[in-house]
Design a protein around this motif. Structure first.
Motif, PDB file in Angstrom:
ATOM      1  N   GLY A  10      53.246  90.605  27.783  1.00 47.55           N
ATOM      2  CA  GLY A  10      54.244  90.297  28.796  1.00 47.55           C
ATOM      3  C   GLY A  10      54.819  91.525  29.454  1.00 47.55           C
ATOM      4  N   ASN A  11      55.447  91.313  30.578  1.00 47.00           N
ATOM      5  CA  ASN A  11      56.120  92.321  31.384  1.00 47.00           C
ATOM      6  C   ASN A  11      55.156  93.238  32.122  1.00 47.00           C
ATOM      7  N   PHE A  12      53.964  92.741  32.436  1.00 51.02           N
ATOM      8  CA  PHE A  12      53.079  93.551  33.269  1.00 51.02           C
ATOM      9  C   PHE A  12      53.298  93.167  34.730  1.00 51.02           C
ATOM     10  N   PRO A  13      52.896  94.037  35.665  1.00 53.22           N
ATOM     11  CA  PRO A  13      53.120  93.745  37.082  1.00 53.22           C
ATOM     12  C   PRO A  13      52.416  92.455  37.523  1.00 53.22           C
ATOM     13  N   PRO A  14      53.031  91.692  38.411  1.00 57.69           N
ATOM     14  CA  PRO A  14      52.470  90.422  38.862  1.00 57.69           C
ATOM     15  C   PRO A  14      51.080  90.557  39.497  1.00 57.69           C
ATOM     16  N   GLU A  15      50.761  91.712  40.020  1.00 54.00           N
ATOM     17  CA  GLU A  15      49.458  91.891  40.665  1.00 54.00           C
ATOM     18  C   GLU A  15      48.338  92.241  39.681  1.00 54.00           C
ATOM     19  N   ASN A  60      43.762  85.199  29.921  1.00 54.31           N
ATOM     20  CA  ASN A  60      44.398  84.213  30.780  1.00 54.31           C
ATOM     21  C   ASN A  60      45.717  84.779  31.295  1.00 54.31           C
ATOM     22  N   VAL A  61      45.749  85.154  32.571  1.00 56.85           N
ATOM     23  CA  VAL A  61      46.983  85.599  33.211  1.00 56.85           C
ATOM     24  C   VAL A  61      47.654  84.357  33.784  1.00 56.85           C
ATOM     25  N   GLY A  74      50.816  86.122  40.038  1.00 55.33           N
ATOM     26  CA  GLY A  74      50.971  86.311  38.605  1.00 55.33           C
ATOM     27  C   GLY A  74      52.434  86.330  38.200  1.00 55.33           C
ATOM     28  N   LEU A  75      52.714  85.786  37.019  1.00 56.27           N
ATOM     29  CA  LEU A  75      54.090  85.721  36.529  1.00 56.27           C
ATOM     30  C   LEU A  75      54.428  86.868  35.576  1.00 56.27           C
ATOM     31  N   GLY A  76      53.491  87.785  35.380  1.00 55.43           N
ATOM     32  CA  GLY A  76      53.767  88.967  34.572  1.00 55.43           C
ATOM     33  C   GLY A  76      53.557  88.779  33.078  1.00 55.43           C
ATOM     34  N   PHE A  77      52.884  87.700  32.695  1.00 55.12           N
ATOM     35  CA  PHE A  77      52.551  87.527  31.283  1.00 55.12           C
ATOM     36  C   PHE A  77      51.253  86.737  31.163  1.00 55.12           C
ATOM     37  N   GLY A  78      50.669  86.840  29.982  1.00 56.30           N
ATOM     38  CA  GLY A  78      49.415  86.134  29.767  1.00 56.30           C
ATOM     39  C   GLY A  78      48.977  86.237  28.319  1.00 56.30           C
ATOM     40  N   PHE A  79      47.739  85.855  28.079  1.00 61.05           N
ATOM     41  CA  PHE A  79      47.205  85.796  26.725  1.00 61.05           C
ATOM     42  C   PHE A  79      45.800  86.379  26.694  1.00 61.05           C
ATOM     43  N   VAL A  80      45.511  87.065  25.605  1.00 57.94           N
ATOM     44  CA  VAL A  80      44.187  87.627  25.379  1.00 57.94           C
ATOM     45  C   VAL A  80      43.706  87.093  24.038  1.00 57.94           C
TER      46      VAL A  80
END
Length: 90
Positions: free
Chosen positions: A6-11, A31-32, A41-47
């Motif tokens: 989480g907290n990565f840039p939306p792009e 999955n972003v 992008g909402l700035g979070f995702g899963f790996v």
């Protein structure tokens, strides 16, 4: 093992996260999470990684490190049964 980031840039795109985590081992899926209306992008995702050991190494190495000018949070996602058990205990 599934990892939250989480907290990565939306792009940030899935291929960028795949590249970062692939340096620790084989990545099954990235999955972003995006806004369904704007597609942004909402700035979070899963790996999801194949190896639990490699995933844990990635979490330890990447948590609270810069990505795209932001300090990201990286954590292991509890499996579904563990989440349910925690909710019952609360």
């Amino acid at each position: 093992m599934t990892i939250y980031i989480g907290n990565f840039p939306p792009e940030t795109h899935e291929d960028q996260l795949h590249e970062v985590f692939a340096s620790f081992g084989k990545v099954r899926k990235v999955n972003v999470i995006t806004d369904p209306v704007s597609g942004r992008g909402l700035g979070f995702g899963f790996v999801d990684m194949f190896s639990k050991r490699q995933a844990q190494e990635a979490v330890e190495a990447l948590n609270h490190t810069p990505l795209g000018g932001r300090m990201v949070m990286v954590a292991q996602v509890a499996s579904r049964p563990e989440r349910r058990q925690q909710q019952r205990e609360d």
